[in-house]
Design an enzyme around this catalytic site. Structure first.
Site, short mmCIF file in Angstrom:
data_model
loop_
_atom_site.label_atom_id
_atom_site.label_comp_id
_atom_site.label_asym_id
_atom_site.label_seq_id
_atom_site.Cartn_x
_atom_site.Cartn_y
_atom_site.Cartn_z
N GLU A 173 -5.19 17.01 -28.90
CA GLU A 173 -5.71 15.91 -29.73
C GLU A 173 -5.30 14.52 -29.21
O GLU A 173 -4.90 13.65 -30.00
CB GLU A 173 -5.27 16.09 -31.18
CG GLU A 173 -5.93 17.27 -31.85
CD GLU A 173 -5.65 17.37 -33.35
OE1 GLU A 173 -4.90 16.54 -33.89
OE2 GLU A 173 -6.20 18.29 -33.99
N GLU A 292 -8.57 25.17 -33.28
CA GLU A 292 -8.02 24.86 -34.61
C GLU A 292 -9.18 24.81 -35.59
O GLU A 292 -10.10 24.00 -35.42
CB GLU A 292 -7.26 23.52 -34.64
CG GLU A 292 -5.92 23.53 -33.94
CD GLU A 292 -5.12 22.26 -34.20
OE1 GLU A 292 -5.24 21.69 -35.31
OE2 GLU A 292 -4.38 21.84 -33.28
#
Length: 504
Positions: A173, A292
């Site tokens: 991320e 995720e």
């Protein structure tokens, strides 16, 4: 309600079921590791401190691959802190979750746990505060046989044989302002490309995942993927996707339809990757790692900056309802329906943190409602995902417009002859009649039929009532002349396994 229909045929094949679609995630966050999978002194703990009650539930859940050690945590993590004699390991501040990290559980403990759980490791490297050399050092430690500094260091730590980790995430991320070491797409793309190239010199057999957008709502979404892949397309095997969903207010209808957003997200990343591949004259089709995904009630989260510096503090331990379980089932359907391009998927996380398993420190462990769709899909979705021809009534949602009431997929295992149908009824008020044309499969019989539904959509499991919500045996499924008929209860997750009928 008007009925819905499916047409299925063994010749209508989308893709093989990649077992890595049924992955999970363990991060050094909250109580996922400490008092989750690892708790020395727990009544069920083994000599290594692994909780036996949790291991038993993990094996039942059936994840095939587990991502580790993060997540946001990895962007400030020194892997060296978590190896060697425990008494010599330093305690550190974890900037991601404002936690005190004792490093009593690290790489070799995780690999021991992964072996005990029967899962493949998916290791992430720190590209937030570290870079090419540190990633290569870690890979040398895990995968090189011996006679080098880091491989011999591993051997001195009791791991004589290489861990042989094949699946590696190039950071996490890094488009996010919350990330330690946030990068622009160009900065990250260059770093990921050079890191990946160097890691392949250490071990050419590894598979690499480039960081995609943290979610499809990022202002840089799609342009991030395009820029990153301009740098990394020839180096990596996968691009990652992350998505979390929650119910807003009383809008259950939109929440039940959030898999439509997951579908659009996947399709957009595929289109972007294929555009870059075409521009670069690349023949390979990049695959996706949705590493995720889950239901997460982020509106309830106090925020990282409001946390105290504590060890293993309870953090985002959402207690899931019936409707959450139905929605999770819908996400699994979406992932299977994109199995031609989505090769890896990890439900985040495994224990305590927005998880299918909850624990008490020193006490009990139990299954959340979302445990059941995952374990059923992981157990039964075998062989090939079929292309389904579906016809369904529509219903109106505030967020997504008109959406099909039926959400479904099917898998066919040629070796056993088993056909499995997974179906969600998104209507909260009406039973959905379903007719499926199965004449292409020959004589079948209903071998399993289960339903997860409840008159109370907010029903949930707790330590005192761990079995309040679980799948029940379905009723009313009929096969006649190659046609299956069944009623899907309101707001329900339904699984039907159809097996070859015995010959006379």
């Amino acid at each position: 309600m008007n009925g819905s229909s499916l047409v299925l045929d063994p010749r209508f094949v989308l893709a093989e079921v990649d077992r890595r679609l049924f992955g999970s995630f363990v991060e050094h966050m909250g109580r996922c590791v400490y008092t989750g999978i690892f708790e020395p002194g727990h009544p069920t703990a083994d000599d290594s401190g692994l909780r036996g009650d949790v291991l038993e539930l993990v094996r039942e859940l059936g994840p095939t691959v587990v991502r580790y050690p993060g997540g946001n945590f990895v962007s400030g993590y020194r892997w060296e802190d978590g190896v060697g004699p425990v008494e010599d390991r330093p305690a550190r501040l974890d900037l991601a979750w404002r936690a005190l990290e004792p490093n009593t559980f690290g790489l070799n403990e995780f690999m021991h746990w992964a072996h005990a759980a029967g899962v493949e490791p998916m290791m992430a490297v720190n590209l937030g505060t570290r870079g090419v050399q540190e990633a290569c050092d870690l890979l040398e430690y895990t995968n090189h046989p011996g006679d080098t500094y880091f491989s011999d260091l591993r051997r001195s730590h009791g791991a004589k044989d290489p861990h042989g980790i094949k699946l590696w995430c190039l950071g996490n991320e890094l488009d996010g302002p919350w990330q330690v070491g946030q990068k622009t797409a160009h900065e990250y793309g260059r770093l990921a490309a050079e890191t990946g190239k160097a890691m392949r010199l250490v071990d050419p057999s590894i598979e690499l995942v480039a960081v995609g957008s943290s979610n499809s709502g990022m202002s840089t979404f799609a342009s991030w993927e395009a820029t990153v892949l301009e740098h990394t397309y020839g180096v990596v095997d996968y691009i990652s996707l992350h998505a979390y969903y929650e119910q807003h207010g009383d809008d259950v209808d939109s929440f039940l339809a959030t898999a439509t957003d997951m579908d659009m997200f996947i399709d957009a990343v595929i289109a972007t990757a294929d555009h870059v591949g075409a521009r670069l004259r690349q023949r390979k089709k990049l695959r996706l790692a949705f590493d995720e995904w889950n239901v997460w009630y982020q509106e309830r989260f106090v925020g990282q900056t409001n946390l105290d510096w504590r060890y293993a503090q309870p953090l985002i331990e959402d207690n899931y309802t019936v409707v959450d379980a139905v929605v999770v089932g819908s996400y699994l359907i979406s992932l299977l329906n994109h199995a031609d391009r989505v090769a890896i998927a990890c439900q985040a996380q495994l224990v305590n943190i927005i998880a299918p398993i909850l624990t008490e420190p020193g006490g009990r462990a139990w299954r959340q409602t979302i445990f059941y769709p995952f374990t059923q899909a992981a157990r039964l979705a075998r062989g090939r995902v079929l292309r389904t021809l579906a016809d369904s009534p529509l219903y109106a949602t505030a967020r997504f417009g008109e959406v099909p009431v039926l959400h479904s997929t099917a898998t066919y295992d040629e070796d056993t002859g088993d056909l499995c149908v997974f179906a969600v009824n998104r209507s909260t008020t009406e039973t959905l009649p379903l007719t499926a044309d199965l004449r292409g499969f020959g004589p079948l019989q209903v071998a399993e039929h289960s339903v997860l539904a409840d008159d109370d959509l907010q029903a949930r499991n707790t330590a005192d009532h761990p079995d309040r919500v679980s799948p029940r045996r379905g009723e009313g499924a009929r096969l006649d002349g190659g046609r299956l008929t069944v009623g899907l209860p309101p707001a329900s997750w339904n699984v039907l396994r159809l097996a070859p009928a015995p010959t006379r």
